[in-house]
Design an enzyme around this catalytic site. Structure first.
Site, PDB file in Angstrom:
ATOM      1  N   HIS A  81      35.078  11.433  14.775  1.00  0.00           N
ATOM      2  CA  HIS A  81      33.766  10.877  15.131  1.00  0.00           C
ATOM      3  C   HIS A  81      33.704   9.396  14.772  1.00  0.00           C
ATOM      4  O   HIS A  81      32.928   8.638  15.329  1.00  0.00           O
ATOM      5  CB  HIS A  81      32.634  11.656  14.449  1.00  0.00           C
ATOM      6  CG  HIS A  81      32.669  11.556  12.961  1.00  0.00           C
ATOM      7  ND1 HIS A  81      33.560  12.263  12.198  1.00  0.00           N
ATOM      8  CD2 HIS A  81      31.945  10.814  12.097  1.00  0.00           C
ATOM      9  CE1 HIS A  81      33.372  11.964  10.921  1.00  0.00           C
ATOM     10  NE2 HIS A  81      32.392  11.087  10.837  1.00  0.00           N
ATOM     11  N   LYS A 126      44.486  14.770   6.929  1.00  0.00           N
ATOM     12  CA  LYS A 126      45.287  15.066   5.739  1.00  0.00           C
ATOM     13  C   LYS A 126      46.705  15.349   6.178  1.00  0.00           C
ATOM     14  O   LYS A 126      46.936  15.787   7.305  1.00  0.00           O
ATOM     15  CB  LYS A 126      44.728  16.301   5.013  1.00  0.00           C
ATOM     16  CG  LYS A 126      45.113  16.374   3.563  1.00  0.00           C
ATOM     17  CD  LYS A 126      44.234  15.486   2.690  1.00  0.00           C
ATOM     18  CE  LYS A 126      44.623  15.547   1.236  1.00  0.00           C
ATOM     19  NZ  LYS A 126      43.615  14.896   0.391  1.00  0.00           N
ATOM     20  N   LYS A 179      41.120   9.390   7.939  1.00  0.00           N
ATOM     21  CA  LYS A 179      41.710   9.072   6.637  1.00  0.00           C
ATOM     22  C   LYS A 179      41.940  10.328   5.826  1.00  0.00           C
ATOM     23  O   LYS A 179      41.158  11.272   5.898  1.00  0.00           O
ATOM     24  CB  LYS A 179      40.756   8.128   5.892  1.00  0.00           C
ATOM     25  CG  LYS A 179      41.394   7.536   4.680  1.00  0.00           C
ATOM     26  CD  LYS A 179      41.096   6.078   4.504  1.00  0.00           C
ATOM     27  CE  LYS A 179      41.982   5.455   3.464  1.00  0.00           C
ATOM     28  NZ  LYS A 179      43.256   6.095   3.183  1.00  0.00           N
ATOM     29  N   SER A 183      39.994   3.428  -1.610  1.00  0.00           N
ATOM     30  CA  SER A 183      40.912   3.261  -0.469  1.00  0.00           C
ATOM     31  C   SER A 183      40.214   2.463   0.648  1.00  0.00           C
ATOM     32  O   SER A 183      40.836   1.634   1.311  1.00  0.00           O
ATOM     33  CB  SER A 183      41.328   4.614   0.092  1.00  0.00           C
ATOM     34  OG  SER A 183      42.429   5.119  -0.619  1.00  0.00           O
TER      35      SER A 183
HETATM   36  P1  NAD Z   1      49.021  15.002  -9.368  1.00  0.00           P
HETATM   37  O1  NAD Z   1      50.233  15.558  -8.714  1.00  0.00           O
HETATM   38  O2  NAD Z   1      49.033  13.622  -9.902  1.00  0.00           O
HETATM   39  O3  NAD Z   1      48.563  15.939 -10.574  1.00  0.00           O
HETATM   40  C1  NAD Z   1      48.412  17.318 -10.498  1.00  0.00           C
HETATM   41  C2  NAD Z   1      48.530  17.850 -11.926  1.00  0.00           C
HETATM   42  O4  NAD Z   1      48.229  19.241 -11.938  1.00  0.00           O
HETATM   43  C3  NAD Z   1      49.939  17.680 -12.498  1.00  0.00           C
HETATM   44  O5  NAD Z   1      49.844  17.216 -13.822  1.00  0.00           O
HETATM   45  C4  NAD Z   1      50.507  19.103 -12.437  1.00  0.00           C
HETATM   46  O6  NAD Z   1      51.499  19.345 -13.424  1.00  0.00           O
HETATM   47  C5  NAD Z   1      49.251  19.924 -12.653  1.00  0.00           C
HETATM   48  N1  NAD Z   1      49.361  21.289 -12.128  1.00  0.00           N
HETATM   49  C6  NAD Z   1      49.958  21.707 -10.993  1.00  0.00           C
HETATM   50  N2  NAD Z   1      49.850  23.039 -10.862  1.00  0.00           N
HETATM   51  C7  NAD Z   1      49.152  23.457 -11.927  1.00  0.00           C
HETATM   52  C8  NAD Z   1      48.707  24.727 -12.371  1.00  0.00           C
HETATM   53  N3  NAD Z   1      48.964  25.830 -11.675  1.00  0.00           N
HETATM   54  N4  NAD Z   1      47.996  24.802 -13.519  1.00  0.00           N
HETATM   55  C9  NAD Z   1      47.718  23.692 -14.236  1.00  0.00           C
HETATM   56  N5  NAD Z   1      48.125  22.456 -13.867  1.00  0.00           N
HETATM   57  C10 NAD Z   1      48.839  22.350 -12.742  1.00  0.00           C
HETATM   58  O7  NAD Z   1      47.851  15.218  -8.309  1.00  0.00           O
HETATM   59  P2  NAD Z   1      46.478  14.443  -8.221  1.00  0.00           P
HETATM   60  O8  NAD Z   1      46.651  13.318  -7.285  1.00  0.00           O
HETATM   61  O9  NAD Z   1      45.922  14.240  -9.570  1.00  0.00           O
HETATM   62  O10 NAD Z   1      45.602  15.528  -7.429  1.00  0.00           O
HETATM   63  C11 NAD Z   1      44.994  16.629  -8.093  1.00  0.00           C
HETATM   64  C12 NAD Z   1      43.899  17.195  -7.208  1.00  0.00           C
HETATM   65  O11 NAD Z   1      42.959  16.150  -6.911  1.00  0.00           O
HETATM   66  C13 NAD Z   1      44.339  17.739  -5.852  1.00  0.00           C
HETATM   67  O12 NAD Z   1      43.508  18.817  -5.494  1.00  0.00           O
HETATM   68  C14 NAD Z   1      44.085  16.579  -4.914  1.00  0.00           C
HETATM   69  O13 NAD Z   1      43.899  16.990  -3.572  1.00  0.00           O
HETATM   70  C15 NAD Z   1      42.803  16.036  -5.503  1.00  0.00           C
HETATM   71  N6  NAD Z   1      42.527  14.631  -5.161  1.00  0.00           N
HETATM   72  C16 NAD Z   1      43.399  13.640  -5.472  1.00  0.00           C
HETATM   73  C17 NAD Z   1      43.072  12.319  -5.150  1.00  0.00           C
HETATM   74  C18 NAD Z   1      43.952  11.167  -5.546  1.00  0.00           C
HETATM   75  O14 NAD Z   1      43.503  10.012  -5.375  1.00  0.00           O
HETATM   76  N7  NAD Z   1      45.121  11.360  -6.068  1.00  0.00           N
HETATM   77  C19 NAD Z   1      41.876  12.039  -4.485  1.00  0.00           C
HETATM   78  C20 NAD Z   1      41.000  13.076  -4.181  1.00  0.00           C
HETATM   79  C21 NAD Z   1      41.338  14.374  -4.538  1.00  0.00           C
END
Ligand code: NAD
Length: 477
Positions: free
Chosen positions: A67, A108, A72, A365
């Protein structure tokens, strides 16, 4: 996260949450379905020669809603990545961008890979090839589709994607805007790495500015002293936990990681814990607290605020009833399934939903994309001029104080603080704080203003769907 029996898939879960809100609206016939469905998902299988043989990888890029363009959304690297997950995450991006008024549609991407199994050079080769496949189909493009980091990816992968795009589009002056979350030296912006966790902090600060909202979670007072459980000390969880503990007085009593959880009732030292995890790969044997092997059970610990910041589906129909936290803030995408959401809502748990709580990442972003398109760092034109104007006032105050018979002086530190013009980091944080406050206000108005809306998630969806619907209607769809 493996599906729990009887639980809808992640995408179905997002759709169920969407449907709850859409049922309270009167959208023109057919528009509800148009908004809900995912426009397209591209699957690619590509080979890369590594360690003497060809390895085939499967990747996805899903476009949920166009839309507004570009669309992103992050690129995730995890072995569990699949089409359903990528489509669910793309849909969440649509609603998230609408809620924080970032001018993007939702998208995504994901690659089925365990990044820990590959070296840095190997990951670069794989990322370059994946990016090549997406760029040649305009699924990475500054005007059409702009990825960012997500679980398993960092600014290192974003730099590779930007470089690959520039190599394939040598005359595109806006090439750097094809991806966000880049390192500063590759066109990134100050404050992007911390942005999602910082946004979680700003979201909680805004929530605690409203005592009546805090009371709905059966809590009182400020963030100071609140006991917090965090799942996942990655990019999002680490920054949220660090800022809440060092700047707002929260006690991070439990951190749950892949290999178990660590507990310290007096509050964990988050920076030291992160160092330990980086060195040892997990929380086991960490001397900062008591270790629990069953990490998932620790989600049920007694606390004031629960921050799931790892992955989707961790709070589901099996454990929702046992969750004791009166306030959950969804730092991860989709950590609470639709079934669990029902159970928690009926229990009176307040959930600050993902489409708002983790929107700090896409907000910054957006700033980075604007910076890339304008080819100038934020604050570069104004900073010294602002400082010069402040200097005038300080000089004048000092002159008045010298000339006046009353003996007064400026407070210690005032001059230094007041004279400092805002640089890029200050401006980014200010823009993020403003965005998180405004988006909360828009949800809050619906939450308090409508009797048929009893939770912040439905309120957030109502605001977002309305904005997306208006965009489609304006386009004549
Ligand atoms: P990341 O890979 O940096 O960190 C994820 C963390 O979770 C790691 O430390 C990992 O060891 C841990 N982990 C994985 N499986 C696990 C489990 N079963 N139990 C406990 N810990 C576990 O990822 P991130 O970028 O921090 O993203 C985390 C969440 O945030 C995701 O759902 C992602 O979609 C969301 N998110 C991230 C961003 C971003 O800017 N990075 C933005 C919006 C949303």
């Amino acid at each position: 996260m493996t599906a729990v029996t009887g639980e809808p898939s992640f995408r179905q879960s997002v759709d169920l949450m969407f449907n709850r809100a859409a049922a309270l609206m009167s959208l023109p016939p057919g528009l509800e379905e148009k908004i809900r469905v995912c426009n397209a998902t591209y699957t690619v299988r590509f080979g890369v020669r590594l360690r003497g043989e060809i390895h085939t990888f499967t990747g996805y890029r899903s476009v949920h809603s166009e839309h507004t363009e570009p669309v992103k959304g992050g690129i995730r690297y995890a072995p569990s990545v699949n089409q359903d997950e990528v489509e669910a995450l793309a849909a969440l991006m649509t609603y998230k961008c609408a809620l924080v008024e970032a001018p993007f549609g939702g998208s995504k991407g994901g690659l089925c890979i365990d990044p820990r199994q590959w070296t840095e050079e190997e990951l670069e080769k794989i990322t370059r090839r994946f990016a090549y496949e997406l760029i040649k189909r305009d699924l990475i493009h500054p005007a059409q589709n702009v990825p960012a980091p997500d679980m398993g990816t960092t600014e290192r992968e974003m730099a590779v994607i930007a470089d690959q795009y520039a190599r394939m589009n040598t005359a595109d002056i806006n090439a750097r805007a094809c991806v966000t979350g880049k390192p500063i030296h590759a066109g990134g912006i100050q404050g992007r790495v911390e942005a999602t966790g910082r946004g979680v902090q700003y979201a909680l600060q805004e929530f605690f500015r409203h005592p009546e909202d805090v009371a709905r979670a059966k809590l009182s007072g400020t963030l100071d002293g609140k006991r917090v459980v965090v799942q996942g000390l990655g990019n999002v969880g680490y920054h949220a936990a660090l800022f809440l503990s060092t700047e707002d007085g929260c006690k991070i009593t439990h951190v749950i990681e892949r290999d178990g959880a660590i507990e310290n009732p007096d509050g964990l030292d988050i920076a030291a814990l992160r160092d330990w995890i980086v060195q040892h790969g997990g929380v086991k044997d960490c001397p900062l607290g008591t270790y629990h092997a069953d990490g998932a059970r620790v989600l049920e610990a007694e606390c004031d605020i629960l921050i799931p910041a790892a992955l989707e589906g961790v709070i589901n129909m099996h454990n929702a009833a046992a969750i004791k936290a009166p306030l959950i803030i969804e730092a991860a995408n989709g950590p609470v399934t639709a079934g669990a959401d029902d159970i928690l809502r009926h229990k009176g748990t307040v959930i600050i939903p993902d489409l708002y709580a983790n929107a700090g990442g896409v907000t910054v972003s957006y700033f980075e994309w604007v910076k890339n398109l304008s080819h100038i760092r934020f604050g570069r034109m104004q900073r010294r001029q602002e400082e010069a104007r402040h200097q005038l006032i300080v000089d004048e105050l000092e002159r008045i104080s010298r000339d006046s018979s009353i003996n007064w002086t400026l407070s210690p530190g005032f001059k230094q603080k007041y004279l400092r013009g805002a640089g890029e980091l200050e401006l980014v944080r200010s823009g993020l704080d403003d965005t998180m406050r405004a988006a909360y206000q828009s949800m809050r108005e619906v939450w308090w203003g409508r009797e048929d809306v009893t939770d912040l998630r439905t309120a957030g969806f109502l605001v977002s769907i309305d904005r997306v619907a208006r965009a489609y209607t304006a386009k004549g769809i």
